[in-house]
Enzyme design. Structure first.
Site, PDB file in Angstrom:
ATOM      1  N   LYS A  83      49.191  29.919  52.547  1.00 38.05           N
ATOM      2  CA  LYS A  83      48.797  31.332  52.425  1.00 38.05           C
ATOM      3  C   LYS A  83      47.416  31.524  53.055  1.00 38.05           C
ATOM      4  O   LYS A  83      46.530  30.658  52.889  1.00 38.05           O
ATOM      5  CB  LYS A  83      48.791  31.699  50.940  1.00 38.05           C
ATOM      6  CG  LYS A  83      48.587  33.167  50.618  1.00 38.05           C
ATOM      7  CD  LYS A  83      48.776  33.410  49.111  1.00 38.05           C
ATOM      8  CE  LYS A  83      48.545  34.837  48.694  1.00 38.05           C
ATOM      9  NZ  LYS A  83      48.792  35.082  47.256  1.00 38.05           N
TER      10      LYS A  83
ATOM     11  N   SER B  76      51.999  38.776  46.108  1.00 41.29           N
ATOM     12  CA  SER B  76      51.251  38.854  47.334  1.00 41.29           C
ATOM     13  C   SER B  76      51.510  37.701  48.296  1.00 41.29           C
ATOM     14  O   SER B  76      51.244  37.828  49.496  1.00 41.29           O
ATOM     15  CB  SER B  76      49.749  38.894  47.029  1.00 41.29           C
ATOM     16  OG  SER B  76      49.343  37.693  46.404  1.00 41.29           O
TER      17      SER B  76
ATOM     18  N   SER C 283      52.221  36.503  41.748  1.00 41.93           N
ATOM     19  CA  SER C 283      52.332  36.495  43.214  1.00 41.93           C
ATOM     20  C   SER C 283      53.066  35.332  43.842  1.00 41.93           C
ATOM     21  O   SER C 283      53.310  35.336  45.050  1.00 41.93           O
ATOM     22  CB  SER C 283      50.953  36.580  43.844  1.00 41.93           C
ATOM     23  OG  SER C 283      50.585  37.910  43.946  1.00 41.93           O
TER      24      SER C 283
HETATM   25  N1  GLN Z   1      51.269  42.070  41.921  1.00 38.32           N
HETATM   26  C1  GLN Z   1      50.085  41.779  41.183  1.00 38.32           C
HETATM   27  C2  GLN Z   1      48.949  42.653  41.702  1.00 38.32           C
HETATM   28  O1  GLN Z   1      49.233  43.623  42.274  1.00 38.32           O
HETATM   29  C3  GLN Z   1      49.793  40.312  41.240  1.00 38.32           C
HETATM   30  C4  GLN Z   1      49.036  39.838  42.412  1.00 38.32           C
HETATM   31  C5  GLN Z   1      48.808  38.337  42.388  1.00 38.32           C
HETATM   32  O2  GLN Z   1      49.340  37.605  41.568  1.00 38.32           O
HETATM   33  N2  GLN Z   1      47.944  37.868  43.300  1.00 38.32           N
HETATM   34  O3  GLN Z   1      47.809  42.419  41.535  1.00 38.32           O
END
Ligand code: GLN
Length: 482
Positions: A66, A141, A165
């Protein structure tokens, strides 16, 4: 040559000399470049194979990382315009360990900007599409990391998980996603989002591959002050333990909360699988959990993560590193840099975070959210005295991409079905999503969350349940290769 093969298969081919690391690198590179037009999983694709040897199980195995993990000398953007040309001068511990293990980096993957978001639609290099159906989101993400494994380009990839994420995009892309106990894998060199919730996570197409990678990455790191002490155990050696009599629970209010037809189908598949687990001797019970508290999950997550993110990202000013805009005073330079460098979604979160952190709001918002978080964790810890794990559907199927829609929007079942994975971050619990079936020809995942430090047990239970379900090593489109 590599498409869809798992670590055991590639290991064998490498050891027998059928292929070498550079062959695998070249074929992964070719496949990733080809997939860019339809899926767009990568921010950058490496152009040379850095085969460093190593004698681990991952030696010569290609992987994707990532783009919020620091890689010295390699562009690392966090998928944000503010870092679009940033080349770090140091390695994250995860990257360093994988290099030492001989794993081969093939590309840095797209994320939702600075890891905030759950759609894969907000990266500065464009949207990531779901390999199963490119009219749908990949989830985020860790969007590109999930997509690259789902496509079969690499057998594993690395993501980060602050609310879900890794475990959510894994579910939407039909693969396995795991985040171990908080502190088990060093976060040194991972761009911080919300430090009390951030975890390193791993994607693969089966639980065994996840375990191989966890064994390589886990361990104490003096560069991460939240790092846990070393354990004298290789998780892969304990995968095959019998799980008869293991006790799992699911939360009645979450399973009963769904409203859409598609989500009802998800629950049906979940219950069919629970029956299969029971017939294998696993005990699964329904437990009731304070619904009011569950409905606070998303607000608690949002308050804590926005507050921590605002503070963590206050170094993105344009002065120390990253892109810098012009201005007549330091204040103006910073103002212009941040105005231009962040998308609207990020600005909204930082404004929310600043509001939460204002002295007059801290007690009512930030401290109350932390108290409510503790109440949930205490309730979970009590349940974990009686049970080995919490089992739930990981969420619904991937929604269609709708460019006109809000990127930070909430689904209709958002309060419970789509947000319970944050429990795993609140308590720092090991938590794994793996495929459990299909709805409207799209994959759906099941999630298992276990007590803190019970990573070995979590992986062992998931390994066994994965074989009871019978979906393994599946690439996008449903081709079962295993
Ligand atoms: N979807 C969650 C957010 O919008 C989680 C993001 C994550 O785990 N980095 O923050």
């Amino acid at each position: 040559m590599i498409m869809g093969k798992n670590i055991d298969e590639l290991r064998q081919e490498l050891d027998e000399g059928v292929v070498n690391a550079c062959d695998l690198f070249n074929s992964a590179m070719e496949a990733s470049s080809k997939s860019q037009e339809s899926v767009n999983a990568f921010v950058s694709i490496m152009d040379k194979c850095e085969c460093s040897g190593g004698s681990s199980v991952l030696s010569g195995i290609p992987y994707a990382l990532k783009d919020n993990f620091s890689t010295s000398g390699i562009l690392t953007t966090g998928s944000s315009n503010i870092l679009k040309d940033y080349v770090p001068v140091f390695d994250s511990t995860v990257y360093k360990k994988l290099k030492e293990a001989g794993a081969i980096l093939i590309g840095k993957t797209v994320l939702d900007e600075l890891a905030m978001g759950g759609s894969g639609l907000t990266g500065h290099t464009g949207i990531v599409r779901n390999p199963w159906d490119t009219t749908r989101i990949s989830g985020g993400s860790s969007a590109g990391s999930a997509a690259s494994v789902s496509l079969g380009i690499v057998p594993f990839s690395i993501g980060s998980d602050t609310g879900d994420s890794v475990r959510k995009p894994a579910s939407l892309c039909g693969i396995v996603g795991f985040k171990p106990t908080y502190g088990r894998i060093s976060r040194f060199g991972l761009f911080p989002f919300a430090s009390s919730l951030d975890h390193v996570g791993i994607f693969a197409r089966n639980v065994k591959d996840i375990t191989y990678v966890t064994d390589v990455l886990k361990g104490y790191d003096e560069l991460d002050m939240t790092s846990l002490p070393d354990e004298d155990i290789k998780y892969v050696d304990t995968l095959d333990k019998d799980i008869k009599e293991k006790k799992l629970f699911y939360i009645k209010e979450i399973v009963e909360s769904v409203s859409t037809e598609e989500n009802k189908e998800v629950i049906k598949i979940f219950k069919e699988n629970i029956d299969k687990f029971r017939s294998e001797g696993v005990i699964v019970e329904e437990v009731s959990f304070d619904k009011k508290l569950l409905e606070c999950l998303y607000p608690i997550y949002f308050i804590i993560s926005c507050a921590e993110a605002t503070s963590n990202n206050s170094n993105l000013t344009g002065f120390i590193f990253g892109s810098r805009e012009q201005g007549n005073s330091p204040r103006e330079v910073m103002f212009n840099t941040r105005t231009k460098g962040f998308s609207e979604m990020i600005k909204r979160r930082f404004i929310t975070g600043s509001y939460i952190l204002q002295r007059e709001n801290q007690e009512r918002l930030f401290l109350n959210a932390k108290r409510a978080r503790r109440m949930i964790v205490e309730k979970m810890n009590l349940l974990f005295k009686e049970y080995d794990g919490l089992i739930l559907p990981a969420g619904g199927i991937a929604p269609k991409i709708n460019p006109d829609e809000e990127t930070d929007r909430l689904g209709s079942d958002y309060l419970l079905l789509d947000n319970h994975l944050a429990i795993g971050n609140f308590g720092g619990y090991p938590s794994i999503t793996f495929p459990m079936g299909y709805v409207s020809n799209m994959p759906v995942g099941i999630n298992l969350t276990c007590p803190q430090r019970e990573d070995a047990s979590c992986l062992n239970i998931a390994f066994k349940l994965e074989s009871v379900i019978g979906i393994k090593d599946v690439c996008a489109g449903g081709e079962n290769i295993g």
